[in-house]
Design an enzyme around this catalytic site. Sequence first.
Site, mmCIF file in Angstrom:
data_model
loop_
_atom_site.group_PDB
_atom_site.id
_atom_site.type_symbol
_atom_site.label_atom_id
_atom_site.label_comp_id
_atom_site.label_asym_id
_atom_site.label_seq_id
_atom_site.Cartn_x
_atom_site.Cartn_y
_atom_site.Cartn_z
ATOM 1 N N GLY A 24 -48.374 25.023 -34.609
ATOM 2 C CA GLY A 24 -47.717 26.262 -35.401
ATOM 3 C C GLY A 24 -46.295 26.087 -35.284
ATOM 4 C CG ASN A 25 -44.048 27.494 -38.020
ATOM 5 O OD1 ASN A 25 -43.494 28.615 -38.053
ATOM 6 N ND2 ASN A 25 -44.749 26.741 -38.938
ATOM 7 C CE1 TYR A 26 -41.975 29.047 -30.339
ATOM 8 C CE2 TYR A 26 -40.173 27.586 -31.128
ATOM 9 C CZ TYR A 26 -41.063 27.879 -30.113
ATOM 10 O OH TYR A 26 -41.472 27.364 -28.960
ATOM 11 C CB ALA A 84 -42.268 28.377 -41.528
#
Length: 400
Positions: A210-212, A278
């Site tokens: 995943g990402n932030y 994102a």
Amino acid sequence: MLTNKKIILAVTGSIAAYKTPELVRQLVKQGAEVQVLMTPAAADFVSPLALSTVSKKPVFNSVSNNDQWHNHVHLGRWADVLLIAPCSANTLAKMANGLCDNMVQAVYLSATCPVLIAPAMDEDMWLHPATEANVKKVAAYGNQIIAPEHGELASGIIGAGRMADPEHIVQFIADFFKKKDTPPAPSKFKKALITAGPTYEKLDPVRFIGNYSSGKMGIALAKTLAEQGVAVTLVLGPTKEEVLLPNITLLRVESAQEMFDQCNAVFEDIDLVIMSAAVADFRPATQAKEKIKKTDGAEHITIELVKNPDILATLGKKKTHQVLVGFALETNNELAHAQAKLDKKNADFIVLNSLNDKGAGFGTDTNKVTIISHNNQPYEVPLQSKTAIALAIINYISNA
Ligand code: CTP
């Protein structure tokens, strides 16, 4: 920001009440006149003396005081806004059902001014279906919810339900008055599709890539458009942010493929698309059914990734009448990369975020962007709150 605004702050029985002297201090500092009310239970968590000292007014915690009646009808008419913070699960339930057994309920029921509610409770209480139903009910009455935040709770659990930070409540009120004093012009768009947040690409039942991304920018865009009368479909990846506006259709998804499917399903009917999510460019080639175990002796493992569909580029190919807006997060050669994405994905606008700008990008409450389009010079929007950036982006694309 709040000069001459008359605010009633109703404090109810929640541990978050200990933050209210600071909240009053900040409101007064911004120029507001604050009248504090308390429920009997609130006094277990914060002293009336502290609140009367910072508000410079007596605090009312009952409808009468010996032989003196506190005119709750007059108070409800005096205020420009009634803020209930913290709003406990109990007070929320009473508000949903019109109960009137204390000063706060009496003022709430007779208030002719707008009402803002900042709930505060433990995560399990916040997630209970009864609380969820009560939130929907009070929002349907026209009250506005200041969404609780994620963080450490009184129980020691880290989760959802914590009262919004006093600073965020003050900003919410300032934005509220700004909009009220300058009502938004109706949008030229009728139906918008917005993607926001990260995507999670599953490796096995307990792990993902995943990402932030927090989704805050996309949520601010969705709220701004909804306030302008646009019917918004918000396709939101996994995030702790709450979206509590009745006029936004919220579709929560996890993976890029799920986001792709939801966007494709509604695209035809839409006239504005903003892709701020994102999206993970790649996902694991296989998703293990059982938890992947470490093999004794193995010092490294290799994960094979395969390409995810590019949602923006796919919609760019399909687009007929839709205005298509993409986002680009870059670290170097920002303008050139953003320009290339505009062409490659057949978008009308690219909103460029640079990771080199302080206060911009993932997780922050502020942002700074540059809007790229085919026929105009890059348009720079200076650092400000994500709510203000959202309005600037929408104004620009509506008038370009
Ligand atoms: N996007 C998308 N689907 C993907 C990847 C990205 O819809 N699979 C969208 C994003 O929501 C954003 C825009 O495309 O609006 C730009 O995304 P970004 O990841 O910055 O660009 P990429 O094309 O993936 O290029 P790179 O990662 O090489 O910078």
